[in-house]
Design an enzyme around this catalytic site. Structure first.
Site, PDB file in Angstrom:
ATOM      1  N   SER A  70       0.837  -1.210   0.000  1.00 30.49           N
ATOM      2  CA  SER A  70       0.000   0.000   0.000  1.00 30.49           C
ATOM      3  C   SER A  70       0.868   1.256   0.000  1.00 30.49           C
ATOM      4  O   SER A  70       0.635   2.184  -0.785  1.00 30.49           O
ATOM      5  CB  SER A  70      -0.910   0.021   1.236  1.00 30.49           C
ATOM      6  OG  SER A  70      -1.744  -1.110   1.241  1.00 30.49           O
ATOM      7  N   ASN A 150      -5.656  -8.916  -7.778  1.00 30.07           N
ATOM      8  CA  ASN A 150      -5.677  -9.672  -6.529  1.00 30.07           C
ATOM      9  C   ASN A 150      -6.951 -10.485  -6.341  1.00 30.07           C
ATOM     10  O   ASN A 150      -6.964 -11.454  -5.601  1.00 30.07           O
ATOM     11  CB  ASN A 150      -5.463  -8.750  -5.325  1.00 30.07           C
ATOM     12  CG  ASN A 150      -6.305  -7.512  -5.374  1.00 30.07           C
ATOM     13  OD1 ASN A 150      -6.229  -6.730  -6.330  1.00 30.07           O
ATOM     14  ND2 ASN A 150      -7.124  -7.321  -4.370  1.00 30.07           N
ATOM     15  N   SER A 198       5.237  -6.538  -2.057  1.00 28.07           N
ATOM     16  CA  SER A 198       4.960  -6.715  -0.635  1.00 28.07           C
ATOM     17  C   SER A 198       5.341  -8.129  -0.210  1.00 28.07           C
ATOM     18  O   SER A 198       4.916  -9.102  -0.836  1.00 28.07           O
ATOM     19  CB  SER A 198       3.465  -6.475  -0.391  1.00 28.07           C
ATOM     20  OG  SER A 198       3.160  -6.737   0.963  1.00 28.07           O
ATOM     21  N   CYS A 323     -18.280  -6.736   2.755  1.00 23.60           N
ATOM     22  CA  CYS A 323     -19.114  -6.508   3.936  1.00 23.60           C
ATOM     23  C   CYS A 323     -18.291  -6.289   5.186  1.00 23.60           C
ATOM     24  O   CYS A 323     -18.721  -5.615   6.113  1.00 23.60           O
ATOM     25  CB  CYS A 323     -20.049  -7.686   4.155  1.00 23.60           C
ATOM     26  SG  CYS A 323     -21.341  -7.724   2.917  1.00 23.60           S
TER      27      CYS A 323
END
Ligand SMILES: *Cc1c(COP(=O)(O)O)cnc(C)c1O
Length: 396
Positions: A70, A150, A198, A323
């Protein structure tokens, strides 16, 4: 337990853990300290940098350590934006199905007057290189397109995109977090100007990543403070994690062909098995996808229920809908490839690991088939489909 969520994170390899321990137990010095004990840590840091650079076919001076994928994405995009701003270029080209680390950074730049073109990835989850050529304008300062997605695992034509960007003189960044350690990367040959990776996606530790930036690109700082990382990323270097990342990447790159062959066999077995479930479809192009990625939509199913019932059966998987983040919106990736809301809610991502067996795959196929049948039987929505009160979206 069967862990089939390797796109979310991976188990650390023994080599990565072994590489880290001495830097916690013995060589815990600060690389910025001038005494010999600190300089041992500094040597380890530069050794890891060289080894990571070698895996990418980059120069060690082109590798900056970050806290993960990120941060690397944020820094790459903010760097291109700052360079663009100075030249009056405020247009960026990307896709609708990037990771949120990219999309949310682009949103922020839009508020600062940047214009963003999000290219269509079609129902295959694949971009055509010509789309990039057509989208680039006089005022384009950056093209940022992920190497592999991803969620649905589709692999973009990065080499062709790199060639187009180089020819047009536009910076090209790729979020290669899902690709590093799994797919071939050569930043020189592929004309990549900036690349994010990463460690925890290739059996290294969490909280460490790197940004490759071609020589001559002056990085914009995101974390301000001390002069670590040539003044481009402040904060005492996480030497154990950096050593773990170097070991994990070397190991993954050395075994890449072998792992890829093994995962592809498992993936095909799983796709074939899940394809037998009626009214289901694979998400994303079948051929141009990560060797370990399987992502399906099932009609008349709610992703969260599917995950919870699979969890009861000891299977860890993931669903596209978000969610967990408190929103009922289905995955932006599935919407980007044109899945209607009602089926995008019924998605399942299974991301395989190298240590899985055919028996694991068969157990997953049985469990998913069972759970989908069970959920459909208790679903009023499914009853409407069966009774013809609603049209089916997929073919049987
Ligand atoms: C996991 C992931 C990220 C974020 O990486 P972190 O190290 O978890 O910050 C970014 N992009 C893609 C494609 C990812 O899969």
């Amino acid at each position: 337990m069967i862990y089939a969520d390797n796109a979310a994170t991976t188990k650390m390899s023994k080599a990565a853990i072994d590489a880290m321990l001495p830097y916690m137990e013995e060589y815990y010095g600060n690389p910025s300290s001038l005494y010999a004990f600190g300089q041992q840590a500094k040597e380890a840091l530069e050794n890891a940098r060289s080894r990571i650079a070698a895996c990418l076919h980059a120069d060690p001076r082109e590798v900056t350590f970050t806290s993960g994928g990120s941060e690397a994405d944020n820094q790459a995009i903010m760097t291109a934006a700052a360079l663009g701003m100075r030249r009056g270029k405020k247009h960026i080209v990307s896709t609708a199905f990037e990771h949120h680390a990219v999309l949310h950074t682009l949103e922020k730049l839009k508020k600062q007057g940047f214009e963003v073109t999000l290219l269509d990835v079609h129902n295959t989850g694949l971009l055509r290189p010509e789309q990039v050529a057509e989208a680039i304008r006089e005022d384009t300062c950056l093209v940022t397109i992920m190497y592999a997605n991803n969620e649905i695992g589709t692999i973009q034509p990065v080499t062709e995109i790199g060639a187009i960007c180089r020819e047009k003189g536009v910076l090209f960044h790729t979020d290669a977090v899902q690709a590093a350690g799994h797919l071939h990367i050569d930043v020189k040959e592929q004309n990549i100007d900036m690349l994010s990776l990463s460690a925890h996606k290739f059996h290294g530790p969490k909280g460490i990543g790197a940004l490759y930036a071609k020589r001559g690109i002056i990085l914009e700082t995101i974390i301000n403070g001390g002069a670590q990382e040539r003044g481009k990323r402040a904060g005492t270097e996480n030497i154990p994690a950096i050593m773990g990342m170097a070991a994990a990447l070397e190991e993954a790159c050395a075994a890449m062909d072998e792992h890829s062959a093994k995962l592809t066999v498992l993936r095909e077995r799983l796709i074939h098995g899940l394809d037998q479930i009626p009214y289901s479809e694979l998400n994303g192009d079948h051929k141009h996808r990560l060797p370990g990625n399987v992502n399906f939509c099932f009609e008349g199913i709610e992703g969260e229920s599917l995950l919870l019932l699979l969890d009861d059966k000891g299977i860890c998987a993931s669903s596209g809908s978000a969610c967990t983040s408190g929103s009922l919106d289905p995955s932006h990736v599935l919407l980007a490839i044109g899945r209607p809301h009602e089926v995008a809610h019924g998605s399942l991502r299974l991301s395989l690991g190298e240590d899985m067996t055919e028996a694991d795959i068969d157990e997953i196929i049985l469990a998913v088939t069972d759970v989908v049948n069970y959920l459909r039987n208790i679903s009023p929505f499914w009853r409407d489909l069966v009774n013809g009160k609603r049209p089916h979206i997929f073919e049987r």
